[in-house]
Design a protein around this motif. Structure first.
Motif, PDB file in Angstrom:
ATOM      1  N   GLU A 114       0.829  -1.209   0.000  1.00  0.00           N
ATOM      2  CA  GLU A 114       0.000   0.000   0.000  1.00  0.00           C
ATOM      3  C   GLU A 114       0.865   1.262   0.000  1.00  0.00           C
ATOM      4  N   LEU A 118       0.903   4.036  -2.838  1.00  0.00           N
ATOM      5  CA  LEU A 118       0.765   5.456  -2.515  1.00  0.00           C
ATOM      6  C   LEU A 118       1.843   6.279  -3.207  1.00  0.00           C
ATOM      7  N   LEU A 235      -4.457   2.334   2.711  1.00  0.00           N
ATOM      8  CA  LEU A 235      -4.063   3.251   1.645  1.00  0.00           C
ATOM      9  C   LEU A 235      -4.938   4.493   1.591  1.00  0.00           C
TER      10      LEU A 235
END
Length: 249
Positions: A114, A118, A235
């Motif tokens: 995650e 990102l 996330l």
């Protein structure tokens, strides 16, 4: 008579500053009746208790946030520019995300993909990894291996080692580390020889000392701009924090 006095006293207590109401001036009977009135009121209005708890928790959270902000400000150089932590993402990004991580931490493993998403999706995040082994000998060995790979083979070799180690569940025996080094196409003998290098000891000690100052005792812990985030967050929450840091939230 006592009930009348108690009701008046209760009204005074609720409406005046704490110093303006002196319970000690009551007689024993008045004090007992006063307590009974308070108990009866709370039993009739239990929502007041929950409201008080919510307010207390909010004040505690606000105090924690203010304390964290001061800690980050006081230790900004060590957090964002220590001279040895690996830097990925966009080195010129407008937001810096720092992760204190442990290869054997289940939530670090959960966060790994995650965080990568990102950074990749955003394109304007500088990402810094703080090797923070706290979960035993396997954690420490994994960190020593990753940092030794970096010393031997440079910055470009570190990220593949980091990505591989975060998914590994096997023991960190020498044969396993040799196979991993060969998979990463780095010199296994050189890496194993550097795992106890004084420079690696220095880096680990520096990060541990910084974590202690920041009151970090678990992984993952993130610094996202000016916010200290203790523990795993998904996330979408990370994206919201980044947006807020940019003034978009």
């Amino acid at each position: 008579m006592i009930k009348t006095l108690t009701a008046a006293a209760l009204a005074t207590c609720l409406s005046a500053p704490a110093w303006a109401f002196d319970v000690s001036a009551m007689t024993d009977g008045e004090r007992d009746a006063f307590r009974a009135e308070i108990r009866a009121y709370l039993l009739d209005n239990p929502e007041v208790i929950f409201e008080a708890v919510d307010i207390a928790e909010q004040r505690k959270a606000e105090a924690q946030t203010a304390g964290d902000e001061q800690l980050l400000a006081d230790n900004a150089a060590a957090i964002f520019d220590d001279g040895f932590s690996w830097v990925g993402g966009n080195p010129d990004g407008d937001i810096t995300v720092v992760e204190f991580m442990d290869y054997r931490c289940g939530y670090c493993r959960k966060a790994h993909d995650e965080v990568a998403e990102l950074v990749e999706r955003d394109g304007n995040i500088k990402f810094i990894v703080k090797e923070f082994p706290i979960l035993g000998e396997a954690s420490l060995t994994s960190t020593r291996f990753a940092l030794a790979v970096r010393l031997v083979a440079g910055e470009e070799a570190y990220k593949p080692a980091y990505d591989a180690l975060i998914t590994m569940t096997s023991d960190m025996s020498e044969p396993v580390l040799r196979r991993l080094a060969n998979t990463l196409e780095v010199d296994a003998d050189a890496v194993l020889a550097r795992m106890n290098d004084p420079e690696i000891d220095r880096q680990i000690s520096k990060t541990r000392a910084l974590a202690q100052v920041l009151k970090i005792n678990g992984t993952p812990t993130f610094v996202m701009g000016t916010e200290l985030v203790r523990g795993y967050v998904p996330l979408d929450t990370m994206q919201q924090i980044v947006a807020t840091e940019r003034g978009e939230g």
